[in-house]
Design an enzyme around this catalytic site. Structure first.
Site, mmCIF file in Angstrom:
data_model
loop_
_atom_site.group_PDB
_atom_site.id
_atom_site.type_symbol
_atom_site.label_atom_id
_atom_site.label_comp_id
_atom_site.label_asym_id
_atom_site.label_seq_id
_atom_site.Cartn_x
_atom_site.Cartn_y
_atom_site.Cartn_z
ATOM 1 N N GLN A 143 0.814 -1.230 0.000
ATOM 2 C CA GLN A 143 0.000 0.000 0.000
ATOM 3 C C GLN A 143 0.841 1.271 0.000
ATOM 4 O OE1 GLN A 143 -2.190 0.670 3.628
ATOM 5 N NE2 GLN A 143 -3.421 2.332 2.777
ATOM 6 N N TYR A 170 3.635 -11.448 4.015
ATOM 7 C CA TYR A 170 3.193 -10.069 3.749
ATOM 8 C C TYR A 170 3.868 -9.549 2.470
ATOM 9 C CZ TYR A 170 1.414 -10.006 8.601
ATOM 10 O OH TYR A 170 0.760 -10.282 9.779
ATOM 11 N N LYS A 188 -12.877 7.512 11.488
ATOM 12 C CA LYS A 188 -12.766 8.216 10.192
ATOM 13 C C LYS A 188 -13.704 7.678 9.117
ATOM 14 C CE LYS A 188 -8.744 5.704 8.355
ATOM 15 N NZ LYS A 188 -7.348 5.852 7.960
ATOM 16 N N ARG A 212 -7.347 2.536 4.090
ATOM 17 C CA ARG A 212 -7.298 1.101 3.765
ATOM 18 C C ARG A 212 -8.530 0.663 2.976
ATOM 19 N NH1 ARG A 212 -5.354 -3.291 8.167
ATOM 20 N NH2 ARG A 212 -3.550 -1.923 8.050
HETATM 21 P P1 NDP Z 1 -4.704 -1.484 13.150
HETATM 22 O O1 NDP Z 1 -6.023 -1.882 13.720
HETATM 23 O O2 NDP Z 1 -3.764 -0.705 13.995
HETATM 24 O O3 NDP Z 1 -5.004 -0.695 11.778
HETATM 25 C C1 NDP Z 1 -3.976 0.039 11.160
HETATM 26 C C2 NDP Z 1 -4.507 0.924 10.047
HETATM 27 O O4 NDP Z 1 -5.478 1.850 10.535
HETATM 28 C C3 NDP Z 1 -3.385 1.773 9.483
HETATM 29 O O5 NDP Z 1 -2.619 1.091 8.509
HETATM 30 C C4 NDP Z 1 -4.140 2.975 8.942
HETATM 31 O O6 NDP Z 1 -4.715 2.606 7.682
HETATM 32 C C5 NDP Z 1 -5.249 3.146 9.976
HETATM 33 N N1 NDP Z 1 -4.836 4.045 11.065
HETATM 34 C C6 NDP Z 1 -3.967 3.761 12.081
HETATM 35 N N2 NDP Z 1 -3.861 4.779 12.937
HETATM 36 C C7 NDP Z 1 -4.657 5.765 12.477
HETATM 37 C C8 NDP Z 1 -4.971 7.060 12.942
HETATM 38 N N3 NDP Z 1 -4.429 7.536 14.064
HETATM 39 N N4 NDP Z 1 -5.844 7.805 12.217
HETATM 40 C C9 NDP Z 1 -6.408 7.319 11.097
HETATM 41 N N5 NDP Z 1 -6.152 6.082 10.597
HETATM 42 C C10 NDP Z 1 -5.284 5.298 11.290
HETATM 43 O O7 NDP Z 1 -3.895 -2.778 12.784
HETATM 44 P P2 NDP Z 1 -3.644 -3.657 11.468
HETATM 45 O O8 NDP Z 1 -4.913 -4.250 11.006
HETATM 46 O O9 NDP Z 1 -2.829 -2.872 10.506
HETATM 47 O O10 NDP Z 1 -2.737 -4.795 12.080
HETATM 48 C C11 NDP Z 1 -1.547 -4.437 12.774
HETATM 49 C C12 NDP Z 1 -0.528 -5.514 12.659
HETATM 50 O O11 NDP Z 1 -0.994 -6.711 13.265
HETATM 51 C C13 NDP Z 1 -0.140 -5.943 11.250
HETATM 52 O O12 NDP Z 1 0.769 -5.066 10.636
HETATM 53 C C14 NDP Z 1 0.471 -7.283 11.522
HETATM 54 O O13 NDP Z 1 1.783 -7.119 12.030
HETATM 55 C C15 NDP Z 1 -0.443 -7.833 12.598
HETATM 56 N N6 NDP Z 1 -1.519 -8.667 12.010
HETATM 57 C C16 NDP Z 1 -1.444 -10.011 12.221
HETATM 58 C C17 NDP Z 1 -2.365 -10.876 11.703
HETATM 59 C C18 NDP Z 1 -2.236 -12.334 11.978
HETATM 60 O O14 NDP Z 1 -2.928 -13.145 11.345
HETATM 61 N N7 NDP Z 1 -1.371 -12.730 12.882
HETATM 62 C C19 NDP Z 1 -3.501 -10.388 10.876
HETATM 63 C C20 NDP Z 1 -3.540 -8.947 10.763
HETATM 64 C C21 NDP Z 1 -2.577 -8.132 11.314
HETATM 65 P P3 NDP Z 1 -5.065 3.677 6.526
HETATM 66 O O15 NDP Z 1 -4.330 4.939 6.799
HETATM 67 O O16 NDP Z 1 -4.632 2.974 5.277
HETATM 68 O O17 NDP Z 1 -6.557 3.803 6.595
#
Ligand code: NDP
Length: 316
Positions: free
Chosen positions: A27, A54, A215, A227
């Site tokens: 992304q 990933y 948001k 996302r």
């Molecule tokens: P989050 O719930 O923290 O979501 C992160 C996303 O939310 C960001 O990429 C961004 O996306 C948005 N975001 C974050 N902070 C803010 C903010 N302050 N204001 C506005 N938008 C915000 O976690 P993820 O779903 O990304 O998962 C985190 C980690 O967990 C992964 O990187 C991975 O390491 C792990 N994971 C493990 C899995 C497993 O099967 N074991 C599965 C999934 C995740 P955007 O700006 O694009 O909208």
């Protein structure tokens, strides 16, 4: 930043872990990815989570480049094995063959001699658990991983894995499940079993992939660059994008304001209130998100506030 032991192990990790699923190698451009890693380090985050799968290995490569000049001993690097890395019949799962080959490939992409935590990304029903745990034991004994973890295993699978790990005298210390105020599945069986065994949860998607920032508004198009507008990311965040859920998230906003926090900070602080949670893994597409969310470390929410949040955000 605040730091906690990973489960009952001696290793200390940051309460907030930075993870690079969806973002690195996909992304976001490399310079934005590196800026997020820098923001993490500047906010005291020392623990980083990735996986072989990933972006087909590119996420490990980007993280490896971003952390290359850091002092290795000051950081905790976690990766995972299980999901398909190719079309070959052995390019997947938790067989001894795939684990032994995968750890070397991950270390090469991460440009490091060892990972601190090597995790089974899912349970593999097609491989005897004994075979998997013995392969993990050899990975640990070879010094290529210091600790072993699992991800999204059931309580029963965790118990079975833990019993074998004990026999083999290797440290199975963590489970990595989805957990947020909107997704509380682990509270039923996984958390009680893990507490008993000294296994800590390092929880993913604590802000429900961005939904708990508020948001995404009911009835509105998702904000540009989020996302939900990313080709791959949108398929995962879609499960939350229902007006009924988004309306409930908006109702939490005044509670966050009252507590002097943003919604994202409140959501991260919420998962950290669970004493079986060792850390929250946050994702970010921009460095400002890392800096904002990292503030949640060490925040204590009073019981009344937590009860109000739980009332409004009864799981989806
Ligand atoms: P989050 O719930 O923290 O979501 C992160 C996303 O939310 C960001 O990429 C961004 O996306 C948005 N975001 C974050 N902070 C803010 C903010 N302050 N204001 C506005 N938008 C915000 O976690 P993820 O779903 O990304 O998962 C985190 C980690 O967990 C992964 O990187 C991975 O390491 C792990 N994971 C493990 C899995 C497993 O099967 N074991 C599965 C999934 C995740 P955007 O700006 O694009 O909208």
């Amino acid at each position: 930043m605040h730091y906690r032991h990973l489960g009952s192990s001696g290793m200390v990790i940051s309460e907030i872990v930075y993870g690079n699923w969806i973002t690195h190698g996909s992304q976001v451009e490399e310079n934005a990815a590196v800026a997020c890693v820098r923001a993490a380090l500047n906010n005291g985050i020392t623990s980083f989570d990735t996986a072989d799968v990933y972006a087909g290995g590119r996420a490990e490569e980007v993280l490896g480049r971003a952390l290359k000049s850091e002092r290795r001993e000051g950081m905790e690097i976690f990766t995972k094995v299980y999901h398909p890395m190719g079309d070959g019949k052995n390019d997947r799962g938790l067989s001894r063959k795939h684990i032994m080959e995968s750890i070397d490939n991950s270390l090469r992409r991460l440009q490091t001699d060892y990972v601190d935590l090597y995790q089974a990304h899912r349970y593999d029903p097609e491989t005897p658990l004994e075979e998997t745990m013995e392969a993990f034991a050899d990975v640990v004994r070879s010094g290529k991983a210091h600790y072993i973890g699992v991800s999204e295993w059931t309580a029963e699978q965790i118990r079975a894995g833990h019993a074998l790990a004990r026999e083999l005298r290797i440290p199975l210390v963590s489970n990595q499940p989805q957990y947020s105020a909107l997704w509380r599945v682990i509270e039923g069986e996984v958390v009680p079993a893990s507490r008993e065994l000294g296994i800590g949860q390092i929880v993913f998607s604590p802000i429900a992939q961005g939904v708990l920032t508020g948001k995404y508004r009911p009835g509105a198009e998702p904000p540009a660059g989020s996302r939900a507008t990313d080709e791959r990311g949108s398929t995962f965040v879609a499960r939350y994008l229902r007006d009924e859920v988004l309306e409930r998230v908006q109702q939490i906003k005044p509670l966050a304001e009252e507590a002097g926090l943003t919604l994202a900070q409140l959501a991260v602080a919420w998962v950290l209130q669970n004493d079986n949670v060792s850390a929250a893994i946050i994702g970010a597409s921009r460095p400002e998100q890392v800096s904002e969310n990292a503030v949640a470390a060490g925040v204590e929410l009073d019981e009344e506030l937590v009860a109000k949040i739980n009332d409004v955000l009864a799981p989806v």
